[in-house]
Motif scaffolding. Structure first.
Motif: not given
Length: 229
Positions: A104-127
């Protein structure tokens, strides 16, 4: 004699009625009814509902068609990688969303709509060439697809005010390296439950990952710690 004749007549009438009742109708109609639905669905239609897309498009393979139009990848599970074309068609990136956290809160910020969905991803250069993720300003990049099909951008609610130090990949990823990135969406509770993470690459090809409804992935503890700092 008249009684016997009446009985015979009644018997014949009953036989005729029975025969009519056992008629299954026009053979062509019966054949048509037996055929499975062949509804044609435009899987690139931005107004296609989530249910229709899952029913008719989820198993399509990735890639682009011979006419240059973009294909759609099948829906992947969290943790499954996708090889994508870099921004403006340069280079190849392997992108692997692996963790999702709901707060509901993250990084000192509160969600305006109810919930933050935080997705993390690995990004790798393949060429051998550097490659960058699609820029959100182009309309590509990352979006959250709610269960009813609504596409929600990176700048929803207060999402742009939430940052994670480690998961802040941006710009080009150099050959032979990988970085960690993240996307934050400010959602209602209904939008967060059963959502799908969508990424559109530099050639317009879309990739989708089905998101679990609870905190999931190897980096949950670390993400929560960074959100709390």
């Amino acid at each position: 004699m008249r009684v016997r004749t009446s009985a015979v007549t009644i018997s014949l009438l009953l036989a005729a009625v029975t025969a009519c009742g056992s008629d299954d109708g026009d053979p062509d109609e019966k054949s048509a009814a037996a055929k499975p639905s062949t509804k044609q669905v435009d899987c690139t239609d931005e107004y296609l509902s989530q249910k229709e897309w899952m029913d008719h498009c989820a198993e399509e393979s990735s890639g682009t068609g011979g006419d240059g139009t973009a294909g759609l990848a099948k829906t992947l599970k969290l943790g499954e990688p996708a090889e994508t074309i870099g921004d403006e068609g340069a280079g190849v990136l392997q992108i692997t969303p692996d963790t999702v956290v709901y707060v509901k809160e993250g990084g000192g910020e509160k969600s305006a709509n109810g919930v933050f969905a935080v997705a993390t991803m690995k990004v790798k250069a393949m060429t051998g060439a550097p490659a960058a993720q699609s820029a959100p300003i182009t309309g590509d990049g990352w979006k959250w697809i709610a269960p009813d099909g609504e596409a929600i951008g990176f700048d929803s609610g207060n999402s742009t005010n939430v940052t994670l130090d480690k998961y802040s990949s941006g710009g080009e990823v150099q050959p032979g390296t990988y970085e960690w990135g993240s996307e934050v969406f400010d959602l209602t509770a209904a939008q967060a439950k059963g959502g799908t993470l969508l990424y559109t690459d530099g050639e317009g090809t879309a990739y989708r990952w089905k998101m679990p409804v609870t905190d999931t992935g190897p980096n949950v503890a670390e993400v929560k710690k960074q959100l709390a700092d």
